[in-house]
Design a protein around this motif. Sequence first.
Motif, PDB file in Angstrom:
ATOM      1  N   ARG A 130       0.857  -1.183   0.000  1.00 37.90           N
ATOM      2  CA  ARG A 130       0.000   0.000   0.000  1.00 37.90           C
ATOM      3  C   ARG A 130       0.890   1.230   0.000  1.00 37.90           C
ATOM      4  N   PRO A 131       0.323   2.392  -0.404  1.00 39.25           N
ATOM      5  CA  PRO A 131       1.162   3.602  -0.468  1.00 39.25           C
ATOM      6  C   PRO A 131       1.897   3.841   0.849  1.00 39.25           C
ATOM      7  N   GLY A 132       3.149   4.280   0.738  1.00 37.13           N
ATOM      8  CA  GLY A 132       3.944   4.601   1.922  1.00 37.13           C
ATOM      9  C   GLY A 132       4.844   3.455   2.359  1.00 37.13           C
ATOM     10  N   GLN A 133       4.630   2.253   1.830  1.00 33.18           N
ATOM     11  CA  GLN A 133       5.446   1.121   2.278  1.00 33.18           C
ATOM     12  C   GLN A 133       6.734   0.993   1.461  1.00 33.18           C
ATOM     13  N   PHE A 134       7.648   0.194   2.007  1.00 30.66           N
ATOM     14  CA  PHE A 134       8.957   0.075   1.358  1.00 30.66           C
ATOM     15  C   PHE A 134       9.427  -1.375   1.352  1.00 30.66           C
ATOM     16  N   VAL A 135      10.508  -1.611   0.642  1.00 34.31           N
ATOM     17  CA  VAL A 135      11.148  -2.934   0.670  1.00 34.31           C
ATOM     18  C   VAL A 135      12.596  -2.747   1.129  1.00 34.31           C
ATOM     19  N   ILE A 136      13.213  -3.847   1.573  1.00 37.68           N
ATOM     20  CA  ILE A 136      14.664  -3.825   1.822  1.00 37.68           C
ATOM     21  C   ILE A 136      15.269  -4.826   0.863  1.00 37.68           C
ATOM     22  N   ILE A 137      16.255  -4.363   0.100  1.00 38.04           N
ATOM     23  CA  ILE A 137      16.829  -5.281  -0.887  1.00 38.04           C
ATOM     24  C   ILE A 137      18.322  -5.515  -0.616  1.00 38.04           C
ATOM     25  N   ARG A 138      18.769  -6.665  -1.068  1.00 37.00           N
ATOM     26  CA  ARG A 138      20.203  -6.987  -1.052  1.00 37.00           C
ATOM     27  C   ARG A 138      20.553  -7.474  -2.443  1.00 37.00           C
ATOM     28  N   THR A 139      21.617  -6.912  -3.016  1.00 28.17           N
ATOM     29  CA  THR A 139      21.969  -7.317  -4.380  1.00 28.17           C
ATOM     30  C   THR A 139      22.784  -8.614  -4.376  1.00 28.17           C
ATOM     31  N   ASP A 140      23.549  -8.847  -3.291  1.00 29.04           N
ATOM     32  CA  ASP A 140      24.348 -10.077  -3.215  1.00 29.04           C
ATOM     33  C   ASP A 140      24.624 -10.397  -1.752  1.00 29.04           C
ATOM     34  N   GLU A 141      25.213 -11.566  -1.492  1.00 30.18           N
ATOM     35  CA  GLU A 141      25.420 -12.067  -0.116  1.00 30.18           C
ATOM     36  C   GLU A 141      26.171 -11.082   0.768  1.00 30.18           C
ATOM     37  N   ARG A 166      22.006  -3.904   3.218  1.00 31.34           N
ATOM     38  CA  ARG A 166      20.551  -3.893   3.005  1.00 31.34           C
ATOM     39  C   ARG A 166      20.136  -2.475   2.665  1.00 31.34           C
ATOM     40  N   ILE A 167      19.389  -2.320   1.570  1.00 30.38           N
ATOM     41  CA  ILE A 167      18.999  -0.979   1.112  1.00 30.38           C
ATOM     42  C   ILE A 167      17.488  -0.826   1.228  1.00 30.38           C
ATOM     43  N   PRO A 168      17.007   0.087   2.091  1.00 28.80           N
ATOM     44  CA  PRO A 168      15.562   0.330   2.142  1.00 28.80           C
ATOM     45  C   PRO A 168      15.145   1.253   0.999  1.00 28.80           C
ATOM     46  N   LEU A 169      14.111   0.861   0.261  1.00 31.07           N
ATOM     47  CA  LEU A 169      13.646   1.676  -0.868  1.00 31.07           C
ATOM     48  C   LEU A 169      12.123   1.727  -0.864  1.00 31.07           C
ATOM     49  N   THR A 170      11.576   2.920  -0.987  1.00 29.10           N
ATOM     50  CA  THR A 170      10.122   3.069  -1.072  1.00 29.10           C
ATOM     51  C   THR A 170       9.617   2.399  -2.341  1.00 29.10           C
ATOM     52  N   ILE A 171       8.457   1.742  -2.238  1.00 29.01           N
ATOM     53  CA  ILE A 171       7.837   1.179  -3.444  1.00 29.01           C
ATOM     54  C   ILE A 171       7.173   2.360  -4.158  1.00 29.01           C
ATOM     55  N   ALA A 172       7.763   2.786  -5.257  1.00 29.74           N
ATOM     56  CA  ALA A 172       7.297   4.006  -5.931  1.00 29.74           C
ATOM     57  C   ALA A 172       5.985   3.775  -6.666  1.00 29.74           C
ATOM     58  N   ASP A 173       5.752   2.527  -7.086  1.00 25.89           N
ATOM     59  CA  ASP A 173       4.514   2.215  -7.805  1.00 25.89           C
ATOM     60  C   ASP A 173       4.399   0.689  -7.874  1.00 25.89           C
ATOM     61  N   ALA A 174       3.224   0.218  -8.229  1.00 28.48           N
ATOM     62  CA  ALA A 174       3.053  -1.234  -8.363  1.00 28.48           C
ATOM     63  C   ALA A 174       2.077  -1.512  -9.494  1.00 28.48           C
ATOM     64  N   ASP A 175       2.289  -2.643 -10.153  1.00 26.89           N
ATOM     65  CA  ASP A 175       1.400  -3.080 -11.214  1.00 26.89           C
ATOM     66  C   ASP A 175       1.001  -4.523 -10.885  1.00 26.89           C
ATOM     67  N   PRO A 176      -0.054  -4.678 -10.036  1.00 27.57           N
ATOM     68  CA  PRO A 176      -0.409  -6.028  -9.582  1.00 27.57           C
ATOM     69  C   PRO A 176      -0.753  -6.953 -10.736  1.00 27.57           C
ATOM     70  N   ALA A 177      -1.334  -6.417 -11.817  1.00 26.48           N
ATOM     71  CA  ALA A 177      -1.733  -7.271 -12.938  1.00 26.48           C
ATOM     72  C   ALA A 177      -0.515  -7.960 -13.563  1.00 26.48           C
ATOM     73  N   HIS A 178       0.612  -7.253 -13.587  1.00 30.39           N
ATOM     74  CA  HIS A 178       1.825  -7.834 -14.167  1.00 30.39           C
ATOM     75  C   HIS A 178       2.805  -8.303 -13.087  1.00 30.39           C
ATOM     76  N   GLY A 179       2.389  -8.206 -11.819  1.00 29.37           N
ATOM     77  CA  GLY A 179       3.233  -8.706 -10.725  1.00 29.37           C
ATOM     78  C   GLY A 179       4.526  -7.928 -10.560  1.00 29.37           C
ATOM     79  N   ALA A 180       4.483  -6.606 -10.805  1.00 30.87           N
ATOM     80  CA  ALA A 180       5.735  -5.841 -10.780  1.00 30.87           C
ATOM     81  C   ALA A 180       5.648  -4.647  -9.825  1.00 30.87           C
TER      82      ALA A 180
END
Length: 278
Positions: free
Chosen positions: A29-40, A44-58
Amino acid sequence: MPRILAKETLAPDVVRFWIDAPAIARKRRPGQFVIIRTDETGERIPLTIADADPAHGAISLIVQAVGKSTHKLNRLEPGDTILDVAGPLGQPTRIEPGMRVCCIGGGIGTAVVYPIAKGVRAAGGSVAGIIGARTRDLIILEREMSAVADPCLVTTDDGSYGRKGLVTEALRMLLGEGYGFDEVVAVGPLPMMQAVCSVTRPLGLKTIVSLNPIMVDGTGMCGGCRVTIGGEQKFVCVDGPEFDGHQVDFAEVAARLRAYREDEAAAMDRYRAEIASA
Ligand code: NAD
Ligand code: FES
């Protein structure tokens, strides 16, 4: 592993990725974020979810390359995978149906305020948008913000595009013209969010800011993202990232961010040397 579906440069050092993450795209939902890691070994990088396309799962993430981890991330290309994308994390924005909100994005903060503005509009509310950057080429998401905000004012510090001046000057102008808001949402560098709060505090105008301290686990356990809000200890990863700006101890947030600056600069220097010798 989540795959990068698309990549687009929005401004110098600022990239928008679309990432295959169907469960997050459905739930976020708006305002939420993810934490990503590119490799082992990656941070950890926190990034706001700027947009979502549930129909395409992106989901879309907008990344400004500021340190080693974000530089590495921004070098990835469509087809590459990311080790893990955890989320959605944090509390969603509190959106009341029909609310009138002024959404202000300073620089890369526009990537954080845009999903909020979109969410307010989707709930039948009205949005006035102000997006500002130092110079024309650093303005991002003008088209997207204009689609959900009316008016949508653009400011540049040097006057190279839109109105010359800071976002706070555009806010004062809208308030002077009699625009009425239930609340202001301001996201950007700390001095900008503080300056917006200085404009709204004497008016008693509720102001929400989004904080982005260093995060480690994102579960409220490590204490890395501790902040003080109205004299109480909170954790940005679980209690935030949005807080009442009039209650935030900005000096403490700034001091904690400064504490890591030397380590980040050293990591960046090592990374540059690695790339140069590769
Ligand atoms: P910037 O310093 O170029 O500022 C962007 C705009 O904010 C300026 O054009 C101006 O309109 C406004 N602004 C800046 N300082 C101001 C002040 N003192 N008074 C009034 N308005 C002011 O922004 P940038 O380089 O894109 O931002 C980078 C910063 O944003 C980093 O410090 C980063 O940590 C922070 N950031 C915050 C969030 C968040 O969630 N709060 C998210 C991403 C980045
Ligand atoms: Fe560890 Fe928030 S990131 S408590």
